[in-house]
Design a protein around this motif. Structure first.
Motif, PDB file in Angstrom:
ATOM      1  N   CYS A 125       0.689  -1.165  -0.015  1.00 54.29           N
ATOM      2  CA  CYS A 125      -0.016   0.039  -0.135  1.00 54.29           C
ATOM      3  C   CYS A 125       0.995   1.347   0.069  1.00 54.29           C
ATOM      4  O   CYS A 125       1.803   1.459   0.640  1.00 54.29           O
ATOM      5  CB  CYS A 125      -0.972  -0.041   1.110  1.00 54.29           C
ATOM      6  SG  CYS A 125      -1.831  -1.508   1.276  1.00 54.29           S
ATOM      7  N   GLU A 127       1.304   5.484  -0.283  1.00 56.77           N
ATOM      8  CA  GLU A 127       0.576   6.610  -0.034  1.00 56.77           C
ATOM      9  C   GLU A 127       1.836   7.882  -0.254  1.00 56.77           C
ATOM     10  O   GLU A 127       2.959   7.567   0.471  1.00 56.77           O
ATOM     11  CB  GLU A 127      -0.059   6.814   1.428  1.00 56.77           C
ATOM     12  CG  GLU A 127      -0.681   8.220   1.804  1.00 56.77           C
ATOM     13  CD  GLU A 127      -1.286   8.130   3.217  1.00 56.77           C
ATOM     14  OE1 GLU A 127      -1.687   9.141   3.696  1.00 56.77           O
ATOM     15  OE2 GLU A 127      -1.222   7.064   3.950  1.00 56.77           O
ATOM     16  N   LYS A 149      -1.288  -0.893  -4.330  1.00 53.09           N
ATOM     17  CA  LYS A 149      -2.379  -0.145  -4.174  1.00 53.09           C
ATOM     18  C   LYS A 149      -2.300   1.278  -3.628  1.00 53.09           C
ATOM     19  O   LYS A 149      -1.493   1.350  -2.564  1.00 53.09           O
ATOM     20  CB  LYS A 149      -3.481  -0.832  -3.219  1.00 53.09           C
ATOM     21  CG  LYS A 149      -3.984  -2.223  -3.925  1.00 53.09           C
ATOM     22  CD  LYS A 149      -4.878  -2.049  -5.014  1.00 53.09           C
ATOM     23  CE  LYS A 149      -5.279  -3.302  -5.802  1.00 53.09           C
ATOM     24  NZ  LYS A 149      -6.238  -3.250  -6.744  1.00 53.09           N
ATOM     25  N   VAL A 151      -3.503   3.982  -1.422  1.00 49.97           N
ATOM     26  CA  VAL A 151      -4.539   4.074  -0.374  1.00 49.97           C
ATOM     27  C   VAL A 151      -4.116   5.413   0.228  1.00 49.97           C
ATOM     28  O   VAL A 151      -2.964   5.928   0.478  1.00 49.97           O
ATOM     29  CB  VAL A 151      -4.327   2.957   0.627  1.00 49.97           C
ATOM     30  CG1 VAL A 151      -4.526   1.591   0.102  1.00 49.97           C
ATOM     31  CG2 VAL A 151      -2.830   2.790   1.393  1.00 49.97           C
ATOM     32  N   ASN A 152      -5.093   5.943   1.041  1.00 52.85           N
ATOM     33  CA  ASN A 152      -4.895   6.931   2.034  1.00 52.85           C
ATOM     34  C   ASN A 152      -4.734   6.531   3.400  1.00 52.85           C
ATOM     35  O   ASN A 152      -4.897   5.419   3.794  1.00 52.85           O
ATOM     36  CB  ASN A 152      -6.204   8.104   1.743  1.00 52.85           C
ATOM     37  CG  ASN A 152      -7.553   7.494   2.449  1.00 52.85           C
ATOM     38  OD1 ASN A 152      -7.456   7.001   3.163  1.00 52.85           O
ATOM     39  ND2 ASN A 152      -8.523   7.940   1.505  1.00 52.85           N
ATOM     40  N   ASN A 154      -6.417   6.786   6.116  1.00 56.03           N
ATOM     41  CA  ASN A 154      -7.641   6.420   6.725  1.00 56.03           C
ATOM     42  C   ASN A 154      -8.004   4.688   6.159  1.00 56.03           C
ATOM     43  O   ASN A 154      -8.040   4.029   7.000  1.00 56.03           O
ATOM     44  CB  ASN A 154      -9.092   6.993   6.625  1.00 56.03           C
ATOM     45  CG  ASN A 154      -8.743   8.198   7.340  1.00 56.03           C
ATOM     46  OD1 ASN A 154      -8.326   8.574   8.164  1.00 56.03           O
ATOM     47  ND2 ASN A 154      -9.610   9.383   6.622  1.00 56.03           N
ATOM     48  N   GLN A 155      -7.575   4.633   4.916  1.00 57.04           N
ATOM     49  CA  GLN A 155      -7.735   3.113   4.498  1.00 57.04           C
ATOM     50  C   GLN A 155      -6.735   2.354   4.886  1.00 57.04           C
ATOM     51  O   GLN A 155      -7.131   1.218   5.421  1.00 57.04           O
ATOM     52  CB  GLN A 155      -7.872   3.375   2.991  1.00 57.04           C
ATOM     53  CG  GLN A 155      -8.911   4.060   2.366  1.00 57.04           C
ATOM     54  CD  GLN A 155      -8.994   4.332   0.658  1.00 57.04           C
ATOM     55  OE1 GLN A 155      -7.729   4.664   0.381  1.00 57.04           O
ATOM     56  NE2 GLN A 155      -9.830   4.178  -0.111  1.00 57.04           N
ATOM     57  N   ARG A 156      -5.428   3.022   5.160  1.00 62.77           N
ATOM     58  CA  ARG A 156      -4.584   2.158   5.559  1.00 62.77           C
ATOM     59  C   ARG A 156      -4.403   1.589   6.887  1.00 62.77           C
ATOM     60  O   ARG A 156      -4.468   0.488   7.285  1.00 62.77           O
ATOM     61  CB  ARG A 156      -3.071   2.731   5.141  1.00 62.77           C
ATOM     62  CG  ARG A 156      -1.806   2.069   5.675  1.00 62.77           C
ATOM     63  CD  ARG A 156      -0.612   2.615   5.492  1.00 62.77           C
ATOM     64  NE  ARG A 156      -0.713   4.226   5.416  1.00 62.77           N
ATOM     65  CZ  ARG A 156      -0.525   4.949   6.587  1.00 62.77           C
ATOM     66  NH1 ARG A 156      -0.074   4.165   7.866  1.00 62.77           N
ATOM     67  NH2 ARG A 156      -0.544   6.086   6.765  1.00 62.77           N
ATOM     68  N   LEU A 159      -7.343  -0.996   7.210  1.00 62.16           N
ATOM     69  CA  LEU A 159      -6.692  -2.308   6.721  1.00 62.16           C
ATOM     70  C   LEU A 159      -5.893  -2.696   7.917  1.00 62.16           C
ATOM     71  O   LEU A 159      -5.769  -4.175   7.988  1.00 62.16           O
ATOM     72  CB  LEU A 159      -5.893  -2.073   5.457  1.00 62.16           C
ATOM     73  CG  LEU A 159      -6.252  -1.868   4.320  1.00 62.16           C
ATOM     74  CD1 LEU A 159      -5.672  -1.358   3.026  1.00 62.16           C
ATOM     75  CD2 LEU A 159      -7.265  -3.212   3.695  1.00 62.16           C
TER      76      LEU A 159
END
Length: 252
Positions: A125, A127, A149, A151-152, A154-156, A159
């Protein structure tokens, strides 16, 4: 050729170093750790140092250190306007010192020192704060992984939270299962094909659709028998908690 410097000596740092060494378009310029003895065995392969003032110029500086050390170490790096990234799932990209071009290079996997891993199968991931730096970091990621991927934060972070459930908590359930089998001299190894099949099934079905067992069926007699067999109160608490969670999910 992308030049990198690794900072840190833990499991992630070690696995990243081995992956970068195999990549055709990556050059590990240097490896830093404050305790040089931890990386001394690699001194014939790569330049090692325990002195931040002696860090060389590179395209990307990777902080593969504990979450608590990220902010402090980034502030101690003696230059600015270089791409500095950390490998944490939970640390915000803004925790890196703002004198740097900041980013995250998060391999979503569990790392043990002596476990062999194929990095091509590990999602990474990525960013960055500055969009211009994203392409450099993506190029590094694609050099060792088939799945990259954007990701930002928050998404990370979610996860990483989900990873705790599916990996750390699941492993603890394996440990409890091991304790339960040992209590009567049964072989835990007999459960390993079931463990593998459970992991295989979720590759093709959603976790919701893959669920089986007495809680989903609301098999009260079996649940009662299981609770009677459990000798430790905290094992009973976990059994009850997960049973109620499954029943709620499946409307029982």
């Amino acid at each position: 050729m992308i030049s990198v410097i690794i900072l840190g000596s833990g499991n992630v740092a070690n696995h990243l170093y081995k992956a970068f060494r195999k990549a055709e378009n990556v050059s590990v310029q240097q490896w830093y750790n404050r305790n040089i003895k931890s990386i001394n065995s690699y001194k014939n392969e790569v330049e090692i140092t325990d002195d931040l003032s002696k860090l060389k110029d590179a395209d990307i500086y990777i902080l593969a250190v504990s979450d608590d050390a990220v902010s402090n170490l980034s502030s101690k790096i003696p230059f600015k306007n270089k791409l500095v990234v950390h490998t944490s799932g939970s640390v915000n990209v803004h925790d890196l010192d703002k004198k740097h071009k900041r980013g995250v290079f998060y391999p979503l996997q569990t790392f043990s020192k002596n476990a062999d891993l194929n990095f091509l199968d590990i999602p990474i991931c990525v960013e960055t704060i500055d969009k211009k730096e994203y392409h450099t970091l993506k190029a590094l990621a694609t050099s060792i992984s088939n799945t990259v991927k954007k990701v930002n934060s928050n998404q990370r972070q979610v996860l990483h939270l989900a990873a705790v459930y599916v990996n750390n908590f699941t492993n603890q359930l394996y440990r409890i299962g091991h304790e339960i089998t040992e209590s009567e001299g049964a072989e835990f190894d007999l459960l390993k094909p079931l463990i593998l099949e459970t992991a295989k099934k979720v590759q093709e079905l959603s976790p919701y659709m893959a669920q089986t067992g007495p809680a989903k069926r609301n098999d009260k007699k079996t649940i009662k028998k299981h609770l009677k067999l459990l000798k430790k109160e905290h094992h009973k608490d976990i059994y009850n908690l997960l049973t109620e969670s499954i029943k709620k999910t499946h409307g029982r």
